[in-house]
Design a protein around this motif. Structure first.
Motif, PDB file in Angstrom:
ATOM      1  N   ILE A 137      -4.135  -6.231 -16.408  1.00 24.57           N
ATOM      2  CA  ILE A 137      -3.100  -5.239 -16.142  1.00 24.57           C
ATOM      3  C   ILE A 137      -3.176  -4.795 -14.695  1.00 24.57           C
ATOM      4  O   ILE A 137      -4.267  -4.541 -14.176  1.00 24.57           O
ATOM      5  N   LEU A 138      -2.036  -4.701 -14.040  1.00 24.99           N
ATOM      6  CA  LEU A 138      -1.985  -4.240 -12.654  1.00 24.99           C
ATOM      7  C   LEU A 138      -1.347  -2.856 -12.582  1.00 24.99           C
ATOM      8  O   LEU A 138      -0.490  -2.529 -13.396  1.00 24.99           O
ATOM      9  N   CYS A 139      -1.771  -2.112 -11.609  1.00 25.37           N
ATOM     10  CA  CYS A 139      -1.136  -0.818 -11.304  1.00 25.37           C
ATOM     11  C   CYS A 139      -1.379   0.241 -12.362  1.00 25.37           C
ATOM     12  O   CYS A 139      -0.606   1.207 -12.464  1.00 25.37           O
ATOM     13  N   ALA A 140      -2.418   0.094 -13.137  1.00 25.35           N
ATOM     14  CA  ALA A 140      -2.723   1.113 -14.131  1.00 25.35           C
ATOM     15  C   ALA A 140      -2.914   2.462 -13.443  1.00 25.35           C
ATOM     16  O   ALA A 140      -2.553   3.502 -13.982  1.00 25.35           O
ATOM     17  N   PHE A 183     -11.899   6.633   7.961  1.00 24.62           N
ATOM     18  CA  PHE A 183     -11.885   7.384   6.703  1.00 24.62           C
ATOM     19  C   PHE A 183     -10.518   7.990   6.410  1.00 24.62           C
ATOM     20  O   PHE A 183      -9.934   8.651   7.260  1.00 24.62           O
ATOM     21  N   ASP A 184     -10.049   7.754   5.209  1.00 24.87           N
ATOM     22  CA  ASP A 184      -8.810   8.376   4.736  1.00 24.87           C
ATOM     23  C   ASP A 184      -9.078   8.879   3.326  1.00 24.87           C
ATOM     24  O   ASP A 184      -9.301   8.097   2.412  1.00 24.87           O
ATOM     25  N   PRO A 185      -9.085  10.188   3.134  1.00 24.83           N
ATOM     26  CA  PRO A 185      -9.545  10.771   1.857  1.00 24.83           C
ATOM     27  C   PRO A 185      -8.636  10.486   0.668  1.00 24.83           C
ATOM     28  O   PRO A 185      -8.971  10.879  -0.449  1.00 24.83           O
ATOM     29  N   ALA A 186      -7.517   9.808   0.889  1.00 28.48           N
ATOM     30  CA  ALA A 186      -6.568   9.605  -0.212  1.00 28.48           C
ATOM     31  C   ALA A 186      -7.224   8.999  -1.445  1.00 28.48           C
ATOM     32  O   ALA A 186      -6.895   9.358  -2.573  1.00 28.48           O
ATOM     33  N   TYR A 187      -8.169   8.092  -1.227  1.00 30.59           N
ATOM     34  CA  TYR A 187      -8.747   7.384  -2.371  1.00 30.59           C
ATOM     35  C   TYR A 187      -9.536   8.275  -3.317  1.00 30.59           C
ATOM     36  O   TYR A 187      -9.839   7.879  -4.443  1.00 30.59           O
ATOM     37  N   LEU A 188      -9.869   9.463  -2.863  1.00 32.77           N
ATOM     38  CA  LEU A 188     -10.620  10.362  -3.734  1.00 32.77           C
ATOM     39  C   LEU A 188      -9.698  11.101  -4.705  1.00 32.77           C
ATOM     40  O   LEU A 188     -10.158  11.684  -5.681  1.00 32.77           O
ATOM     41  N   HIS A 189      -8.407  11.090  -4.422  1.00 34.19           N
ATOM     42  CA  HIS A 189      -7.421  11.721  -5.295  1.00 34.19           C
ATOM     43  C   HIS A 189      -7.753  13.170  -5.573  1.00 34.19           C
ATOM     44  O   HIS A 189      -7.740  13.614  -6.720  1.00 34.19           O
ATOM     45  N   LEU A 190      -8.072  13.888  -4.523  1.00 32.70           N
ATOM     46  CA  LEU A 190      -8.479  15.279  -4.722  1.00 32.70           C
ATOM     47  C   LEU A 190      -7.341  16.257  -4.492  1.00 32.70           C
ATOM     48  O   LEU A 190      -7.532  17.453  -4.478  1.00 32.70           O
ATOM     49  N   GLY A 191      -6.152  15.746  -4.336  1.00 30.08           N
ATOM     50  CA  GLY A 191      -5.035  16.654  -4.106  1.00 30.08           C
ATOM     51  C   GLY A 191      -5.050  17.072  -2.650  1.00 30.08           C
ATOM     52  O   GLY A 191      -4.523  17.975  -2.171  1.00 30.08           O
ATOM     53  N   PHE A 239      -2.162   8.463 -10.472  1.00 26.34           N
ATOM     54  CA  PHE A 239      -2.344   8.984  -9.123  1.00 26.34           C
ATOM     55  C   PHE A 239      -1.096   8.824  -8.290  1.00 26.34           C
ATOM     56  O   PHE A 239      -0.237   8.003  -8.589  1.00 26.34           O
ATOM     57  N   LYS A 240      -1.066   9.567  -7.230  1.00 28.59           N
ATOM     58  CA  LYS A 240       0.105   9.505  -6.353  1.00 28.59           C
ATOM     59  C   LYS A 240       0.226   8.161  -5.679  1.00 28.59           C
ATOM     60  O   LYS A 240       1.282   7.578  -5.605  1.00 28.59           O
ATOM     61  N   ALA A 241      -0.882   7.679  -5.182  1.00 30.56           N
ATOM     62  CA  ALA A 241      -0.773   6.443  -4.409  1.00 30.56           C
ATOM     63  C   ALA A 241      -2.059   5.647  -4.488  1.00 30.56           C
ATOM     64  O   ALA A 241      -3.122   6.179  -4.742  1.00 30.56           O
ATOM     65  N   GLU A 247       0.838  -1.192   0.000  1.00 28.59           N
ATOM     66  CA  GLU A 247       0.000   0.000   0.000  1.00 28.59           C
ATOM     67  C   GLU A 247       0.878   1.249   0.000  1.00 28.59           C
ATOM     68  O   GLU A 247       1.894   1.301   0.670  1.00 28.59           O
ATOM     69  N   ASN A 248       0.452   2.217  -0.796  1.00 28.95           N
ATOM     70  CA  ASN A 248       1.120   3.522  -0.757  1.00 28.95           C
ATOM     71  C   ASN A 248       2.522   3.576  -1.339  1.00 28.95           C
ATOM     72  O   ASN A 248       3.334   4.408  -0.948  1.00 28.95           O
TER      73      ASN A 248
END
Lengths: 245, 245
Positions: free
Chosen positions: A89-92, B237-245, A97-99, A52-53
């Motif tokens: 395909i993995l990791c598309a 909740f961790d907002p990272a998955y929304l990829h909103l910067g 995205f950053k993570a 993760e990450n």
DNA sequence: CGTTTAATTGACATTATTCAACCCGGGTGG
DNA sequence: CCACCCGGGTTGAATAATGTCAATTAAACG
């Protein structure tokens, strides 16, 4: 036809076959993939592929084996979001995205082909074929996850399991991995629990129900589908969402 | 900066702001969108935007209003898979696949900007900016759905609701639609039930629990977040998955 | 006002989870 | 060869979570 005995060709062919909808681009794609393919990597069973990450600028094209995309919660619970099979395909998402906040783990021994893809603008401007493959992959994943949401939200355990079995059969036979009516898979009942969002014990009871009604039979490492019609009927399965042509 | 008072500019700006990760492409995207933008279409509340299984070659960029992507089951049950807000793109999948098996319906009055996009190869070869936007949109949707799967599969009703409220807050504030601690939304408790995959009555009970503990308060058309910390804590909740910067 | 729609509440049924055992086949080491 | 262990798998009973049904209240609206 791009068929030889090289593993890259085999995996690329699976990928190409999936993307029939993009007729004009399928060949461009295969060209891009071959041009950008790097090493083949072997991952042994139960090892993480990406923690993760972790940030990276590579794609992986699965050549063989089963990969889980999952999330572990603080409470110890785990949810398997999706599984990847040969040709997937993995990791598309890592190119955009950053993570990613999900784990990829090899459920079996897995071999993947690394693809070195440029990030951002360059990807889309120079490699339209690969860009299309990524968009297509994400679209298919999207569609599968949407169906998963429906299952988890609004189907009971019998329906969930039946639906999952239908999906497994459809995805495996699309890549030539079905032998008659038997699904060979590396999933134990705990894996099913984490895919279906129910407890292991309930998975067991639900398999028993299917078995009592002569619809499907669970064995270690395999499931016999005795009555696919009933399975589809119980779960309202319609393979359209897999976009397999 | 692409800012004027024209609606197309406003929606395009929301879209651009989301795609910060694709730095070099954001401007190309806005150019593509403007070049391909056609009519503005107004849909009145509770009308379908696309019926299931309808084939089209247009995208829609949401300018205002709430759109549900949902599936109705034979049994009468309904599952809302996701909701789209201003700045979101609809029907990205229709450019890649034959058909979508989900319904899009306007929950409020909605206005969208039609974008005439070529299908298949041409899209990727001639409009890299738009292609990137589509890939990005699908990636974000993918990520949201994966999180949804986790919620539906492995969180109890209190965690589900808390998570949904955190997500709503994050998505709305990203597009400037939050006023202080109050979420204004057109969702009734039945909508929440169909998002969370639980019964209406249970939604009611769960809101009551949040209210008893002074964490959040449901009112018609709005929800007051009294303790966002607790909401995030309850649901992980961790907002990272929304990829909103 | 009456009518409608949504929210709320209580009693009860169903579904699924938890806990605790037990089974069974395949190693492994004595 | 046998005793033991271990990872699944299987089963039952008790409990908790959630759903269903039915009735009531509240607010919104012409």
């Amino acid at each position: 036809m791009y068929r030889t005995d090289s593993p890259i060709d085999k995996a690329a062919e699976l990928l190409r076959r999936k993307m029939t909808a993009l007729n004009g681009l399928a060949d461009v794609l295969v060209r891009d993939v071959k041009a950008l393919a790097r090493d083949r990597v072997e991952i042994s069973a139960n090892r993480p592929i990406v923690k993760e990450n972790e940030r990276r600028s590579q794609l992986y094209l699965v050549e063989s084996g089963w990969v889980f995309r999952s999330r572990g919660l603080a409470s110890g619970r785990r949810q398997i979001v999706n599984y990847a099979l040969p040709g997937d395909i993995l990791c598309a998402d890592s190119l955009l995205f950053k993570a990613s906040s999900f784990d990829l783990t090899a459920r079996t021994a897995v071999s993947v082909i690394q693809i070195e893809a440029p990030q951002g603008p360059e990807l889309f401007e120079r490699h339209p074929g690969l860009a299309a493959a990524i968009a297509w992959t994400m679209g298919q994943e999207d569609s599968i996850l949407a169906e998963r949401v429906v299952s988890l939200g609004r189907r009971d355990s019998l329906e969930k399991l039946s639906h999952a079995l239908c999906e497994l059969e459809a995805r495996l036979s699309a890549i030539g991995l079905m032998r008659g009516k038997t699904i060979e898979l590396p999933l134990n009942q705990e894996d099913f629990a984490d895919i279906l969002g129910i407890s292991v014990i309930h998975v067991n009871r639900t398999f028993r129900r299917l078995s009592e009604e002569k619809i499907a039979e669970y064995r270690k490492g395999a499931i016999d589908l005795l009555d696919r019609g009933r399975l589809a009927e119980i779960s309202g399965f319609d393979p359209a969402y897999l976009h397999l042509g």
